[in-house]
Design an enzyme around this catalytic site. Structure first.
Site, PDB file in Angstrom:
ATOM      1  CE1 TYR A  62      -3.271  -2.793   0.334  1.00  0.00           C
ATOM      2  CE2 TYR A  62      -3.663  -2.171   2.606  1.00  0.00           C
ATOM      3  CZ  TYR A  62      -3.951  -2.968   1.519  1.00  0.00           C
ATOM      4  OH  TYR A  62      -4.937  -3.931   1.620  1.00  0.00           O
ATOM      5  CG  LEU A 212     -18.917   0.540   3.751  1.00  0.00           C
ATOM      6  CD1 LEU A 212     -18.516   1.901   4.308  1.00  0.00           C
ATOM      7  CD2 LEU A 212     -20.397   0.265   3.988  1.00  0.00           C
ATOM      8  N   GLY A 215     -16.676   2.126  -1.082  1.00  0.00           N
ATOM      9  CA  GLY A 215     -17.438   3.361  -1.007  1.00  0.00           C
ATOM     10  C   GLY A 215     -18.668   3.392  -1.887  1.00  0.00           C
TER      11      GLY A 215
END
Length: 336
Positions: A62, A212, A215
Site C-alpha cells: 500500500y 462498503l 465506497g
C-alpha cells in the site's frame, strides 16, 4: 466522538486472536483512492484506538511502504498490547506503481517480513498473510515458511487472503490458519456457496473487506465522485452503465435505514456483522467522520423483518459488474 459505543470483541478462528468487532483498514490513507491527508489519517488511527478498535490492517505494498510508515508514526508510543497488526505481503510493483505479480517463495516471505518489521517499528506482526495466491509456489511451501516464522516469534498467527476451498484445505494441513481476508458485502456474496462453509468447517474466521464496496454502497458516492489517482475509476462496478444500477440499490438501502435512523453505511456494515460472530468487518475509513459513522453500526440490531427486506433488495448476484477488472479477477483463487 464515539462516546456510548461499545465496540466489543470477536475471535478470529479456532484458537486465533481476539480482536475488536470492527477492524480499521488503512489502504485508503496511502493514495489508492486519490490524495489523503496525512494528519487526518493519523488522527483517524488514534480515534480508532481510543474507541476500542484493536485490529489495524495494512499491506506492505500500500503506497509501496508508505502505509506501514504512516501506521508506525501513528502508533509511536502506543503500548504494543493495545493493537494487533494484520499485514498482507507478496505483491510485486515497479517504480511506476504497476503491479507485476506475486511472490510467495519461502525466501521472499522472509524478505517481505523483514522490511515490514523495520517500517512498522515492531518486533512481531500479529497476523501475516499473502495477499493473493502465488500460482508458481505451492501453498505448502509458503505455509511452511510462515510456520517457521511463528516458531521464531516473528509472527503470531497466519492468515490467508482471497483463496478458494482447495487452497484452504491444503494450507491448514500444514499449519492452522486464523482467518481468511476476503471481500464480503451486500453486493459481493460469492463466499456464501463454498468458501464460508469451508472456513467454518476448518475453524477459520473471516476478515471481511470491501464491506462498503470501496465506497460504492457507503451512501456518499455519485456518478461524479472520484478523480485523478482514484483506482475505483478502473473498477467495473463504477463504470458508466453499471454505477447507475448499483447506486439505485444504495437508495433502496437508504430508505430501509431511514426508517430506523441509520445511515446507508451503517446498514451495510450491520448486515455483514449479522452474518456470523466469526466475521469481522474491516472498514477502510481514512477520516474521523467516516470512522464514527462506521463504528456506530455496532449498536444496530437488525430485526428479522429488516434482514428479510434487505435480503429481498439485495439478492445474490444483484450487482452490476464484476468486483475487479478481468486481469485482476484472473488472479483470484477465490473465484476459480
Amino acid at each position: 466522538m464515539t462516546s456510548g459505543i461499545t465496540i466489543g470483541q470477536r475471535t478470529l478462528g479456532k484458537g486465533g486472536p481476539t480482536v475488536s468487532t470492527i477492524g480499521l483498514g488503512c489502504m485508503g490513507m496511502s493514495g489508492m483512492y486519490g490524495p489523503a491527508d496525512r494528519a487526518e489519517s493519523i488522527a483517524t488511527i488514534h480515534a480508532a484506538l481510543d474507541a476500542g478498535v484493536t485490529l489495524i490492517d495494512t499491506g506492505d505494498f500500500y503506497g509501496m511502504g508508505h502505509n506501514e510508515l504512516l501506521i508506525a508514526e501513528a502508533l509511536k508510543g502506543v503500548p504494543r498490547d493495545r493493537y494487533l497488526l494484520s499485514v498482507k505481503f507478496n505483491a510485486l510493483r515497479n517504480a511506476d506503481g504497476a503491479f507485476l505479480g506475486f511472490d510467495s517463495r519461502p525466501k521472499a516471505v522472509q524478505n517481505f517480513l523483514a522490511y515490514s518489521l523495520q517500517r512498522l517499528g515492531v518486533d512481531h506482526i500479529d497476523i501475516y498473510r499473502p495477499s493473493r495466491l502465488d500460482a508458481d509456489t505451492p501453498i505448502e511451501d509458503t505455509m511452511g515458511a510462515l510456520a517457521d516464522l511463528v516458531t521464531a516469534g516473528r509472527i503470531r498467527h497466519i492468515g490467508l487472503s482471497e483463496v478458494g476451498v482447495d487452497t484452504l484445505r491444503r494450507a491448514v494441513a500444514v499449519h492452522p490458519v486464523c482467518d481468511l481476508q476476503i471481500e464480503y458485502s451486500l453486493i459481493s456474496r460469492g463466499i456464501e456457496d463454498r468458501i464460508l462453509p469451508t472456513a467454518r468447517e476448518l475453524g477459520i474466521g473471516i476478515s471481511a473487506y470491501g464491506v462498503l464496496s470501496r465506497g460504492l454502497i457507503g451512501g456518499n458516492w455519485s456518478k461524479d465522485s472520484g478523480g485523478k489517482g482514484d483506482a475505483r475509476g478502473h473498477s467495473p462496478r463504477f463504470q458508466e452503465g453499471n454505477v447507475e444500477a448499483n447506486l439505485s440499490l444504495v437508495e433502496a438501502l437508504r430508505t430501509i435505514g431511514e426508517a430506523r435512523g441509520a445511515s446507508v453505511a451503517q446498514m451495510a456494515i450491520a448486515w455483514v456483522m449479522h452474518q456470523g460472530a466469526d466475521i469481522v468487518p474491516v472498514i477502510g475509513s481514512r477520516r474521523r467522520d467516516q470512522l464514527t459513522n462506521a463504528l456506530e453500526s455496532v449498536d444496530i440490531a437488525l430485526s428479522t423483518e429488516e434482514l428479510a427486506t434487505i435480503e429481498a433488495t439485495f439478492p445474490r448476484g444483484v450487482a452490476a459488474g464484476d468486483r475487479y477488472a478481468p486481469a485482476l479477477m484472473s488472479t483470484l483463487d477465490s473465484e476459480k
